[in-house]
Design a protein around this motif. Structure first.
Motif, mmCIF file in Angstrom:
data_model
loop_
_atom_site.group_PDB
_atom_site.id
_atom_site.type_symbol
_atom_site.label_atom_id
_atom_site.label_comp_id
_atom_site.label_asym_id
_atom_site.label_seq_id
_atom_site.Cartn_x
_atom_site.Cartn_y
_atom_site.Cartn_z
ATOM 1 N N LYS A 61 45.079 62.411 66.088
ATOM 2 C CA LYS A 61 44.810 60.877 67.024
ATOM 3 C C LYS A 61 44.367 60.590 65.881
ATOM 4 O O LYS A 61 44.514 59.001 65.222
ATOM 5 N N THR A 62 42.864 61.566 65.011
ATOM 6 C CA THR A 62 42.354 60.269 64.189
ATOM 7 C C THR A 62 43.247 59.585 62.523
ATOM 8 O O THR A 62 43.422 58.764 62.646
ATOM 9 N N PRO A 63 44.542 61.318 62.084
ATOM 10 C CA PRO A 63 45.698 60.233 60.780
ATOM 11 C C PRO A 63 46.666 59.271 61.444
ATOM 12 O O PRO A 63 46.730 58.437 61.042
ATOM 13 N N LEU A 64 46.207 59.241 62.724
ATOM 14 C CA LEU A 64 47.861 58.498 63.416
ATOM 15 C C LEU A 64 46.522 57.229 63.469
ATOM 16 O O LEU A 64 47.648 56.095 62.762
ATOM 17 N N THR A 65 45.394 57.137 63.652
ATOM 18 C CA THR A 65 44.331 55.761 63.724
ATOM 19 C C THR A 65 44.793 55.546 62.457
ATOM 20 O O THR A 65 44.718 53.914 61.809
ATOM 21 N N ALA A 66 44.378 56.089 61.128
ATOM 22 C CA ALA A 66 44.548 55.398 60.060
ATOM 23 C C ALA A 66 45.745 55.278 59.651
ATOM 24 O O ALA A 66 46.118 54.191 58.750
ATOM 25 N N MET A 67 47.143 55.639 60.189
ATOM 26 C CA MET A 67 48.013 55.355 59.479
ATOM 27 C C MET A 67 48.961 54.103 59.956
ATOM 28 O O MET A 67 49.756 53.580 59.716
ATOM 29 N N ALA A 71 49.457 51.064 58.443
ATOM 30 C CA ALA A 71 51.069 49.472 58.989
ATOM 31 C C ALA A 71 51.192 48.805 59.587
ATOM 32 O O ALA A 71 51.523 47.690 59.012
ATOM 33 N N ASP A 72 49.117 48.436 60.155
ATOM 34 C CA ASP A 72 49.509 46.787 61.046
ATOM 35 C C ASP A 72 49.154 46.018 59.272
ATOM 36 O O ASP A 72 49.468 45.144 60.022
ATOM 37 N N MET A 73 48.495 46.839 58.617
ATOM 38 C CA MET A 73 47.946 45.980 57.111
ATOM 39 C C MET A 73 49.146 45.161 57.032
ATOM 40 O O MET A 73 49.007 44.240 56.381
ATOM 41 N N LEU A 74 50.076 45.868 56.691
ATOM 42 C CA LEU A 74 51.512 46.282 55.415
ATOM 43 C C LEU A 74 52.282 44.599 56.679
ATOM 44 O O LEU A 74 52.864 44.104 55.905
ATOM 45 N N ARG A 75 52.545 44.726 57.879
ATOM 46 C CA ARG A 75 52.650 43.949 58.421
ATOM 47 C C ARG A 75 52.445 42.258 58.896
ATOM 48 O O ARG A 75 53.239 41.636 59.131
ATOM 49 N N SER A 76 51.046 43.142 58.807
ATOM 50 C CA SER A 76 50.934 41.229 59.509
ATOM 51 C C SER A 76 49.657 40.808 58.812
ATOM 52 O O SER A 76 49.226 39.576 58.565
ATOM 53 N N VAL A 130 39.015 61.621 52.210
ATOM 54 C CA VAL A 130 38.506 61.473 53.738
ATOM 55 C C VAL A 130 37.812 60.608 54.408
ATOM 56 O O VAL A 130 38.464 60.051 55.015
ATOM 57 N N ALA A 131 37.249 59.375 53.538
ATOM 58 C CA ALA A 131 36.970 57.756 54.406
ATOM 59 C C ALA A 131 38.151 57.159 54.501
ATOM 60 O O ALA A 131 38.100 56.629 55.064
ATOM 61 N N ALA A 132 39.131 56.836 52.967
ATOM 62 C CA ALA A 132 40.432 56.556 53.411
ATOM 63 C C ALA A 132 40.684 56.011 54.602
ATOM 64 O O ALA A 132 41.367 55.428 55.158
ATOM 65 N N VAL A 133 40.956 57.807 55.113
ATOM 66 C CA VAL A 133 41.187 58.274 56.202
ATOM 67 C C VAL A 133 40.512 57.625 57.615
ATOM 68 O O VAL A 133 40.571 56.939 58.869
ATOM 69 N N THR A 134 39.269 58.371 57.740
ATOM 70 C CA THR A 134 38.264 57.840 58.737
ATOM 71 C C THR A 134 37.916 56.162 58.853
ATOM 72 O O THR A 134 37.251 55.472 60.028
ATOM 73 N N VAL A 135 38.225 55.269 57.829
ATOM 74 C CA VAL A 135 37.422 54.120 57.319
ATOM 75 C C VAL A 135 38.143 53.736 58.696
ATOM 76 O O VAL A 135 37.711 52.476 59.983
ATOM 77 N N PRO A 136 39.272 53.512 59.551
ATOM 78 C CA PRO A 136 40.281 52.450 60.436
ATOM 79 C C PRO A 136 39.753 52.881 61.875
ATOM 80 O O PRO A 136 38.842 52.130 62.333
ATOM 81 N N SER A 137 39.030 54.018 61.951
ATOM 82 C CA SER A 137 39.007 54.573 63.110
ATOM 83 C C SER A 137 37.473 53.697 63.789
ATOM 84 O O SER A 137 37.087 53.793 64.600
ATOM 85 N N LEU A 138 36.592 54.032 62.393
ATOM 86 C CA LEU A 138 35.369 53.387 62.793
ATOM 87 C C LEU A 138 35.091 52.043 62.800
ATOM 88 O O LEU A 138 34.591 51.793 63.434
#
Length: 268
Positions: A61-67, A71-76, A130-138
């Motif tokens: 769940k959390t890594p997928l949220t980060a990915m 990915a959304d940043m790259l496309r939008s 670790v922070a880079a992975v968790t920041v998007p979900s937070l």
């Protein structure tokens, strides 16, 4: 004399018969015990496989949220070449980590592997990863991750230990409200280096603290279901901590939040 001899023969025959019965009974009991043991082994193997599947699904769940976030940043968004490369790098590294993690969880849960190969890492670098992975979900929940650290090195199995810290941060997120901060920090302590994850959310009662690392234990079941919780994260964290020669230490107070400490001792 003939009568006595006949009696002896009958007694001997009865003794032989009873002996065969005892042997047959012993064989039957041994076969039943072996069958019972085999059934128990199969049930335990099935439980381990189910735990692996549930644990791996939880870890997606959390890594997928980060990915998805990167990915959304790259496309939008229009990003600088450097930021675009960084976002793509996190998508790639988390994809590779999930690939490796599936095999490591299989060893850990299904095969019952009791050891891991550890490598030396710079602790501040690891905290930033670790922070880079968790920041998007937070950020999606209106929260901010505060980081600070002291210099130091730690010996860890990186994929598993990252999973531990990500889970602790994700639990802190679930315990917090929009607008609150979650803290991740590292510091040198006597005999080693400690990682801390702190939230200022709902906290826990003393009676819950002794149970939270049990598989599938959930303090607030309705809240956990709403957040797709399975009650597996902290049980897996405790297992990973034990593989690193340590444990999870909690301080918590209802309404004031929770702090989790993981001390990695030098030379262990």
């Amino acid at each position: 004399t003939t009568s006595a001899l006949g009696g002896l023969l009958l007694s001997y025959s009865a003794w032989l018969h009873s002996g065969r019965e005892r042997r047959e009974l012993a064989k039957s009991r041994a076969a039943a015990e072996a069958l019972e043991s085999e059934i128990k082994n199969l049930e335990e193997a099935a439980e381990r496989r189910e735990e692996f599947i549930a644990s791996f699904a939880h870890e997606l769940k959390t890594p997928l949220t980060a990915m998805i976030g990167y990915a959304d940043m790259l496309r939008s968004m229009e990003l600088s070449p450097k930021n675009r490369f960084t976002a793509a790098g996190y998508i790639f590294s988390e994809g590779k980590r999930l690939e490796a993690l599936s095999l490591k969880l299989m060893d850990l849960i299904v095969a019952g592997k009791q050891g891991v190969v550890r490598r030396r890492f710079d602790a501040p670098y690891f905290i930033r990863e670790v922070a880079a992975v968790t920041v998007p979900s937070l950020a999606a929940d209106g929260m901010h991750l505060e980081m600070h650290w002291e210099q130091g090195e730690v010996e860890i199995e990186p994929d598993l230990f990252k999973t531990l810290l990500i889970n602790l941060i994700d639990n802190a997120r679930k315990a917090s409200r929009r607008g609150q901060n979650v803290e991740l920090f590292g510091k040198r302590e006597d005999g080693g280096y400690a990682f801390y994850v702190r939230d200022h959310g709902r906290g826990m009662r003393r009676e819950d603290l002794s149970k939270i690392t049990e598989p599938f234990y959930m303090i607030d079941k309705s809240r956990s279901r709403a957040q797709n919780g399975a009650g597996l994260g902290l049980a897996l964290c405790q297992r990973i901590a034990e593989l690193h020669g340590t444990t999870l230490e909690y301080e918590s107070e209802p309404g004031k939040g929770t702090t989790v400490r993981v001390l990695l001792r030098d030379g262990e």
